[in-house]
Design an enzyme around this catalytic site. Structure first.
Site, mmCIF file in Angstrom:
data_model
loop_
_atom_site.group_PDB
_atom_site.id
_atom_site.type_symbol
_atom_site.label_atom_id
_atom_site.label_comp_id
_atom_site.label_asym_id
_atom_site.label_seq_id
_atom_site.Cartn_x
_atom_site.Cartn_y
_atom_site.Cartn_z
ATOM 1 N N HIS A 163 63.152 36.297 31.601
ATOM 2 C CA HIS A 163 62.878 37.602 30.981
ATOM 3 C C HIS A 163 62.563 37.478 29.488
ATOM 4 O O HIS A 163 62.148 38.448 28.864
ATOM 5 C CB HIS A 163 64.075 38.547 31.151
ATOM 6 C CG HIS A 163 64.335 38.948 32.575
ATOM 7 N ND1 HIS A 163 63.386 39.544 33.359
ATOM 8 C CD2 HIS A 163 65.449 38.840 33.353
ATOM 9 C CE1 HIS A 163 63.902 39.789 34.571
ATOM 10 N NE2 HIS A 163 65.148 39.362 34.592
ATOM 11 N N ASP A 199 62.973 34.572 41.560
ATOM 12 C CA ASP A 199 64.127 35.404 41.233
ATOM 13 C C ASP A 199 63.869 36.820 41.775
ATOM 14 O O ASP A 199 62.713 37.224 41.949
ATOM 15 C CB ASP A 199 64.277 35.444 39.709
ATOM 16 C CG ASP A 199 65.552 36.127 39.232
ATOM 17 O OD1 ASP A 199 66.507 35.404 38.906
ATOM 18 O OD2 ASP A 199 65.583 37.384 39.173
ATOM 19 N N HIS A 201 64.185 39.507 40.245
ATOM 20 C CA HIS A 201 63.575 40.320 39.195
ATOM 21 C C HIS A 201 62.277 39.688 38.692
ATOM 22 O O HIS A 201 62.194 38.464 38.565
ATOM 23 C CB HIS A 201 64.557 40.493 38.031
ATOM 24 C CG HIS A 201 65.875 41.049 38.456
ATOM 25 N ND1 HIS A 201 66.960 40.241 38.734
ATOM 26 C CD2 HIS A 201 66.262 42.319 38.699
ATOM 27 C CE1 HIS A 201 67.987 41.011 39.110
ATOM 28 N NE2 HIS A 201 67.588 42.264 39.101
HETATM 29 ZN ZN LIG Z 1 67.260 38.172 38.505
#
Ligand SMILES: [Zn+2]
Length: 344
Positions: A163, A199, A201
């Site tokens: 991220h 992942d 996300h």
């Molecule tokens: Zn994640």
């Protein structure tokens, strides 16, 4: 399978994060990496190494110097504001959204922290920089091993990285280890590299870093951002820009997706990676696709992770695995090592 393990990961241990309107204990905890290491050793998957100190050079290939300066000095600045801050983590609370300026570097610490972040779920602690820096060195060391001829290597570290963008942290991530590994593979001579993010996300940081580049293909299978974090990126119509047009593939899936449908998306991602001409692969290995994950919504079971590893092996590319999310701590060691064993 060579594992490069970050012995300093536990220096980063957040106390509280903002979650649905209240401060709750952090989901991203040191036992995550400890349990994976223990399971790797129990199943004798291979050699475990410490990283080489890579210096800031390979990290600056991805992150801006002013962002790295901020991270490296943030804790001392935070404590200098008030000695009582030594007992609490730093969390941002103000951000420059649309129409604000991001070119000015404010003197105010909180303002700078907001400039370099995008959520309040990612506490910065006394040991964050040391842990994240050592983690980046793990990714570089793993990439060097693969560039040197190893079939694969696993960078086992936390905090995670996918991220984090060139100049911002968020989603428990500070330095983008997968991007740093991909760049290290490029710099060691691979003309084209792919990053595959599995992942739960979307890997918004990795996508943003490579969005305008043709030499790094990014593919991600993840929860639909209409309902799932990180919300503001990860849609199917994001296909790259400029020279990078066509080099970005997002495969969002609805909450509740099970293994059969997820695996079809993985196959499509691997097919596009093969077509991209990549000579090496970085896998952002998140295990929060597991049915028991407390903050995610797919339905993969522990035995499915062997098949994931097998599918990745069939792709036939030299591969760097980089540890990302996964918060069902009791099953995390098993699920992670199932992927690696399936691959091996
Ligand atoms: Zn994640």
């Amino acid at each position: 399978m060579i594992t490069v393990y970050n012995h300093h990961h536990a220096l980063h241990q957040g106390k509280l994060e903002m979650f649905r309107g209240q401060l709750v204990p952090c989901f991203e905890v040191p036992t995550r990496a400890d349990d994976v290491l223990q399971e790797l050793q129990r199943r004798q998957l291979g050699e475990v190494l410490a990283p080489q100190d890579c210096g800031r050079g390979p990290i600056e290939r991805i992150h801006s110097p002013r962002y790295l300066d901020f991270l490296a000095g943030a804790w001392s600045e935070w404590v200098a504001l008030d000695p009582a801050n030594a007992e609490r983590d730093a969390l941002p609370s103000v951000w420059p959204v649309r129409s604000f300026r991001s070119d000015v570097l404010p003197a105010n610490f909180s303002a700078r922290m907001g400039l370099f972040s995008y959520d309040a779920g990612t506490p910065l602690t006394s040991g964050t920089w040391a842990a994240a820096y050592a983690g980046a060195c793990c990714a570089v060391t793993a990439a060097q091993r693969v560039s040197g001829g190893a079939r694969s290597a696993f960078s086992l570290s936390r905090p995670p990285g996918h991220h984090a963008g060139a100049d911002f942290f968020g989603g428990y991530c500070f330095l983008n280890n997968a991007a740093i590994a991909a760049q290290a593979l490029r710099d060691a001579g691979a003309e084209r590299v792919a990053v595959l993010d599995i992942d739960y996300h979307h890997g918004n940081g990795t996508q943003a870093i490579f969005y305008e580049r043709a030499d790094v293909f990014f593919a991600s299978v993840h929860g639909d951002p209409h309902t799932e974090y990180p919300f503001y990126l990860g849609y199917a119509d994001e296909t790259g820009q400029g020279a990078g047009l066509g080099c970005n593939l997002n495969l969002p899936l609805p909450r509740g997706t099970g293994f059969a449908r997820w695996r079809e998306a993985l196959a499509l991602a691997l097919q596009r990676i093969a077509q991209s001409g990549a000579q090496a692969l970085v896998v952002s290995l998140g295990l929060d696709t597991f049915e028991g994950d407390p903050i995610s919504g797919f339905q993969l079971r522990s035995e499915d992770y062997f098949r994931v590893g097998e599918d990745l092996a069939v792709a036939g590319l030299p591969t760097v695995f980089v540890f990302e999310g996964g918060y069902a701590v009791d099953a995390l060691g098993t699920n992670t090592v199932n992927v690696l064993e399936g691959y091996a």
